[in-house]
Design a protein around this motif. Structure first.
Motif, short mmCIF file in Angstrom:
data_model
loop_
_atom_site.label_atom_id
_atom_site.label_comp_id
_atom_site.label_asym_id
_atom_site.label_seq_id
_atom_site.Cartn_x
_atom_site.Cartn_y
_atom_site.Cartn_z
N PHE A 71 35.99 46.02 40.61
CA PHE A 71 37.06 45.46 39.78
C PHE A 71 36.68 44.07 39.27
O PHE A 71 36.81 43.77 38.09
CB PHE A 71 38.37 45.39 40.57
N ALA B 1 34.17 44.23 36.50
CA ALA B 1 34.77 44.69 35.24
C ALA B 1 35.70 43.62 34.66
O ALA B 1 35.78 43.44 33.45
CB ALA B 1 35.54 45.98 35.48
N TRP B 2 36.40 42.91 35.54
CA TRP B 2 37.35 41.86 35.09
C TRP B 2 36.57 40.70 34.45
O TRP B 2 36.94 40.21 33.39
CB TRP B 2 38.17 41.40 36.30
N ARG C 246 35.59 41.10 31.04
CA ARG C 246 36.66 41.06 30.04
C ARG C 246 37.23 39.66 29.81
O ARG C 246 38.31 39.52 29.23
CB ARG C 246 37.78 42.00 30.46
N ILE D 35 46.95 36.24 30.24
CA ILE D 35 47.03 37.67 30.56
C ILE D 35 45.86 38.05 31.47
O ILE D 35 46.02 38.77 32.47
CB ILE D 35 46.99 38.50 29.25
N TRP D 36 44.71 37.54 31.13
CA TRP D 36 43.50 37.88 31.88
C TRP D 36 43.61 37.41 33.34
O TRP D 36 43.38 38.17 34.28
CB TRP D 36 42.31 37.19 31.18
N ALA E 134 46.15 39.44 35.17
CA ALA E 134 45.67 40.79 35.50
C ALA E 134 44.89 40.74 36.82
O ALA E 134 45.01 41.64 37.67
CB ALA E 134 44.78 41.32 34.37
#
Ligand SMILES: [Mn+2]
Lengths: 763, 374
Positions: free
Chosen positions: B330, B333-334, B337, B354-355, B358
């Motif tokens: 995770f 992948a985070w 982004r 937002i990031w 998340a």
């Protein structure tokens, strides 16, 4: 670790208690109950439901009353998981697992993600980022938005209320100004009313003076009327009849005189007429005499002419006389004469006429001309006399002339005419005499009338004097004047009474003299009070009073308006009083509420969008877990170190038989099914041990049912040693079932502290 | 052209005496440098009444006999810890203390133009203000001084300062103020309402958390032209105070091992008077690693700034999380982004938020799942 397994009514084992150790060897030849023991252990660990396949199988095999209890009670494991992973049996030593089953997915998740399921995470975040209205977070977001909307509405309402208060305050100020304006009106009205009041009071005093002066004037009038009445006292008795009889006598005398005068005038007229008649008779007598003379002359001339046929000297006269006669008789007579002459004796007549004319005009004798002129003048005069008195004479003349003319042709005619003229002359003399007699008689009558008239005139004068004396006695000029006085006297008497009555009423019954005195006293008082002598008239005063009445009415209305305005103002003031400070506080409170709600909505929206990002991330995490497989491979390699020849490596691409490969010394890859049965079994055993440990991080339980039967003795030993290593390193409990006595003996040598159970002893 | 320096909310306190007085000194220096005719101080000059008692001597000394008039309007904080004390009895030297309630009107003509000051000190409530017999404006300019929350001025900003009552903007327009010199809200803001300018200069110094942005005072220049037009009054100019410091807040996600992101680049901009707050977030293997990271940060930066607060409440610990393969997956992948700076070189703030959120949500879900598994 299971320490005790108690079986009741379980196949062969009616009542059996087995004590288990870290490694337990369960030995039993065929039919000794080894399979029953496995099933019992399976039931104790998995406790399968009777509705599931394995549960039904157990029930069919061992009946409903069977019992298998492991102590301490292990964590339940699903039957599929147990049978695939923890139970390693001779018959199914292969890695091929049931694909697509729930437990396998779980296994994979555990193997590759440490027990975490990315799809579960994805599902959770899918939910959290979804717009579905059934979801809690959506409802909460909507609720937060609703709260925000509500707060905004409340804030807006407060703002509007505030603006409305400000607007009302403005209105209040306007109302206040209007009220002041109204009060100004009221004050002006009140001042005007006071002014009017004083003006009216003053005017009323003046009116009083006017009234009292009026009373005094009436008193004066009344007194004057009294005086007049006294003057008119002789006329109080009406004697107009008496006067009338006097009058009548005078009038009667006058009428008699008038009648007599008429008679006299008539008589005079008759006399004048008689005189004219008499003169006419006389003239006719004279004319007849002339004619008679003329006729005689004419006849003599004619006689002479006829006798001598030679007229002398007299012809022109005669001719002229004839012509004059003709002229005197008029055109018609002359014409008639000429015609008659022409017809009777054309030659003689024409000759006569022409001769008369020629002789007359050519007479050389002045005497003849003079005679002719004189004769003409005389005839003219006679003509004029004849023409003047009238028709009778003219007719006579004409008649005579005519007769003369007719008979002119003959001497007899001339004679006849001469006689006729003579007769006429006598007749005229007789008529003249008669007329003179009548005139005398008329003149006698006139004398008598004149005498009568003188008597009558005297009588009339007497009557007239009597009337004059009567009027003089009353001091009047005429009967009309007397009648007027009588009427005036009656009028004055009547007025006097009325006035007195009126004045007595005005005086209030008091004596009129006292009333007069009182009026004078009152007027004096007005003078002393400085009341002006003259003011406006009664109509103007009435207008003033009307104005005052209207004024008071207006004041009443404006006063009502003012009261209404005060009430309105109080209402408005009450509405806005204290609103300013309070509303500001409310507004700030709602501003805060809006900000809080905005923050909450923003937070929830952020969470939603963050959940969408997380969803994307978790969806991207797949199952290609090379690392995990590499780890498994390494673990298998380590376990198989003693079994596989040196230099061989294990490669695990997946969890299927063909995906497990072994690299041999030459570098070639061989899959599991290409290996010898013993090696393959050893590999599968190693893979299962590795997976079991990955699947369950803590110590678990392995049940092995003769997994080594296909191995040679050396491999069997090495596999058992591998098992021992696993037990020692990871602490897993191992139950090893076998029907092979040598293996049982060998196991006792390999596993220290092994507990052996001989099933035959329990059956 | 009268010049007015408008400040508020210095919150001088005995506890932070040096910083407060340094900022006060800069206020005086600025007033002198800018040759102002008036300083209007709109409340909360002292943090409490007790602080006013203690620091008034310093105040008197530093103010001295200035060439400008110092108009001091008390705020709600001067009421705190008052006991039986009375501010009107305290000597503030050359300052003109405007404590007459509910209002007083002063007329001055420094700078050649008459100015009226309508002083409205902090009070419990302003109800009935509509009936105040404030005389009609009789000068080209009227400046209203008040301490409180003016309704309609977006009260809630980064600072939520309670304790004062709301004032209706109508109070200022009603009494024909051209400029409402306000105090109490610590965030600077300025707004035209009904032709008048309503200004909060913000706190003069960083008094507490979340007071972001530069701190200072507003300089207002009154044109000599007569008042009454909307355009008559120019916007006040903000003068930042170097001594005031800034409040800077950083949210630092920790790695599973408790390592925070690097602050070195950001720290270059820090001033000695700054108030730095660092908030750690994330899930760590071992809580002690977060504490150790905080200690290291403190050791490195605390001395360089006035205050450094490190908030670890956003960090939760879960032993074993570091060894979870999916957590690793995770985080990789985070990281991949992370929002990239756009064409203007700036990172979209909302995308960034937002990031970060998340990550927070995901780690919390990991934590909940792992705790269930254990
Ligand atoms: Mn304050």
């Amino acid at each position: 670790m299971i320490e005790k397994l108690t079986l009741t009514g379980f196949g062969k084992f009616k009542e059996a208690v087995f004590g288990l150790a870290g490694v337990t060897l369960v030995y039993g030849p065929n039919e000794a109950g080894k399979t029953t023991f496995f099933d019992a252990l399976f039931q104790a660990i998995c406790r399968p439901s009777e509705t599931k396949k394995s549960g039904k199988v157990l029930k069919a095999r061992y009946g409903a009353g069977r019992g298998a209890l492991a102590e301490p009670l292990p964590v339940p494991i699903s039957d599929e998981e147990f049978l695939n992973l923890y139970a390693i049996r001779e018959g199914d030593l292969r890695l091929e697992l049931d694909k697509g089953t729930e437990w396998l997915e779980k296994l994979k998740s555990r193997l590759f993600h440490g027990g975490l399921d990315p799809s579960a995470f994805a599902a959770e975040f899918e939910k959290r980022s979804s717009d579905s209205r059934t979801l809690t977070h959506t409802r909460e977001l909507e609720k937060a938005k609703a709260t925000l909307d509500q707060a905004r509405r409340e804030l807006e309402a407060k703002k509007q209320e505030r603006n409305s208060v400000l607007a009302r305050e403005k209105k209040l100020a306007e109302a206040e100004a209007a009220l002041q304006e109204t009060r100004k009106l009221l004050r002006a009205g009140a001042e005007e009313a006071v002014r009017l009041e004083s003006e009216i009071a003053s005017e009323e005093k003046i009116a009083l003076r006017r009234k009292w002066n009026g009373y005094l004037a009436r008193l004066d009038e009344w007194q004057q009327s009294g005086t007049e009445a006294e003057t008119l006292a002789p006329f109080r008795l009406d004697r107009r009849e008496e006067l009338k009889s006097l009058r009548d006598a005078t009038v009667k005398a006058g009428a008699a005189i008038q009648a007599e005068r008429g008679k006299r005038d008539q008589q005079t007229d008759l006399i004048a007429q008689a005189k004219v008649e008499t003169r006419g008779m006389r003239e006719a007598k004279e004319a007849a005499a002339i004619r008679s003379a003329a006729a005689a002359k004419l006849a003599a001339s004619a006689m002479a002419y006829l006798a001598g046929k030679k007229p002398r000297g007299g012809l022109p006269v005669w001719t002229i006389a004839a012509m004059g006669l003709a002229i005197g008789l008029g055109g018609l007579g002359a014409a008639w004469l000429a015609v008659k002459l022409a017809v009777a004796s054309a030659a003689a007549g024409v000759l006569l006429a022409v001769s008369a004319f020629i002789l007359g005009s050519r007479a050389a004798s002045a005497q003849a001309r003079a005679d002719a002129a004189a004769a003409l003048a005389r005839w003219k005069d006679e003509w004029n006399l004849v023409a003047g008195p009238g028709v009778a004479q003219s007719t006579a003349l004409v008649g005579g002339a005519s007769v003369g003319a007719v008979n002119l042709a003959t001497p007899e005619g001339f004679l006849q005419a001469m006689e006729t003229a003579s007769r006429e002359k006598e007749n005229a003399e007789a008529r003249e005499w008669e007329a003179a007699r009548r005139l005398e008689s008329l003149q006698d009558g006139l004398e008598k009338i004149t005498a009568t008239l003188a008597g009558l005139t005297e009588a009339e004068a007497l009557a007239h004097r009597a009337e004059k004396d009567w009027l003089a006695r009353y001091g009047v000029e005429s009967a009309e004047s007397y009648a007027e006085r009588v009427s005036r006297c009656r009028q004055v008497d009547s007025d006097l009474g009325k006035r007195r009555a009126e004045l007595e009423t005005l005086a209030g019954g008091s004596d009129l003299n006292a009333f007069r005195v009182d009026l004078h006293r009152k007027l004096l008082a007005l003078d002393e009070a400085g009341v002006p002598q003259h003011g406006q008239d009664e109509a103007a005063l009435q207008r003033l009073r009307n104005r005052r009445r209207e004024m008071l009415k207006e004041q009443e209305i404006v006063g009502g308006t003012e009261r209404g305005m005060i009430a309105d103002r109080e209402g408005l003031a009450g509405e806005i009083r204290g609103a300013f400070g309070k509303l500001a506080g409310d507004m700030v409170a709602w501003e805060k509420a809006v900000a809080d709600a905005e923050e909450e909505v923003a937070g929830k929206e952020l969470d939603k969008r963050a959940a969408a990002l997380a969803l994307e991330i978790f969806r991207s995490i797949g199952y290609g877990a090379d690392q995990v497989l590499a780890g498994l491979s390494g673990e298998m390699e380590a376990m198989l170190a003693n079994i596989l020849p040196a230099g061989r490596t294990v490669s695990l691409q997946g969890l299927e038989d063909r995906q497990i490969q072994v690299m041999d010394a030459g570098g070639g890859m061989r899959s599991l099914d290409q290996l010898s049965t013993g090696t393959r079994h050893a590999m599968v055993l190693a893979a299962k041990l590795a997976m079991a440990r990955k699947h369950r991080p803590g110590p678990g339980l392995l049940v092995l049912d003769d997994p080594f039967l296909a191995m040679d003795d050396e491999r069997e030993t090495k596999a058992m040693e591998m098992l021992r290593e696993f037990h020692v390193r990871h602490g897993w409990q191992i139950v090893l079932l076998t029907k092979s006595p040598p293996l049982a003996v060998k196991a006792e040598g390999i596993f220290p502290g092994l507990r052996r159970i001989d099933l035959a002893a329990f059956a | 052209m009268p010049r007015i320096l408008h400040a508020a909310d210095l919150h001088l306190s005995d506890a932070e005496k040096d910083h407060g007085l340094a900022v006060f000194a800069e206020l005086i220096e600025t007033a002198l440098r800018e040759r102002v005719d008036y300083v209007v101080f709109c409340g909360d000059l002292f943090n409490t009444f007790a602080d006013a008692e203690k620091l008034r001597a310093d105040f008197r000394r530093m103010l001295g006999a200035p060439p400008f008039e110092f108009l001091y309007l008390p705020g709600n904080h001067e009421e705190l810890q008052r006991g039986g004390g009375d501010l009107t009895r305290l000597d503030f030297g050359a300052a003109t203390v405007l404590h007459t309630r509910p209002w007083e009107l002063l007329r001055r003509d420094r700078g050649g133009v008459a100015v009226e000051f309508l002083a409205i000190p902090h009070q419990e409530q302003y109800q009935g203000y509509a009936d105040w017999p404030v005389p009609a404006k009789a000068a080209p300019w009227r400046i209203a001084l008040a301490h409180g929350v003016v309704a309609g001025m977006a009260y809630r900003g980064p600072d939520d300062e309670g304790g004062a009552t709301a004032i209706d903007a109508d109070l200022f327009t009603r009494f024909r103020a051209d400029y409402a010199a306000l105090g109490h809200i610590h965030g600077r803001r300025s707004q035209r309402i009904g032709g008048a300018i309503f200004s909060y200069p913000g706190s003069t110094r960083v008094w507490r958390r979340n007071e972001t942005g530069p701190r200072g005072a507003l300089l207002l220049e009154l044109p000599s032209a007569s008042a009454g037009t909307d355009t008559g009054l120019p916007e006040p100019r903000f003068i930042p105070f170097a001594s005031a410091g800034e409040y800077r807040k950083y949210i630092l996600p920790l790695t599973l091992e408790g390592e925070p992101a690097d602050l070195e680049a950001q720290s270059k901009a820090w001033g000695a008077a700054d108030y730095i707050e660092v908030a750690f977030t994330g899930v760590v293997e071992d809580e002690r690693s977060a504490a150790a990271s905080a200690d290291r940060l403190r050791a490195r930066y605390a001395a360089r700034v006035r205050a450094l607060d490190i908030d670890r409440t956003g960090v939760s610990a879960l032993p074993g999380i570091a060894s979870q393969p999916m957590v690793r997956q995770f985080l990789e992948a985070w990281e991949a982004r992370a929002p990239r700076p756009g064409e203007n070189g700036c990172v979209d703030v909302s995308a960034q938020a937002i990031w970060i959120r998340a990550r927070e949500l995901s780690l919390n879900l990991f934590k909940a799942n792992l705790e269930r598994l254990a």
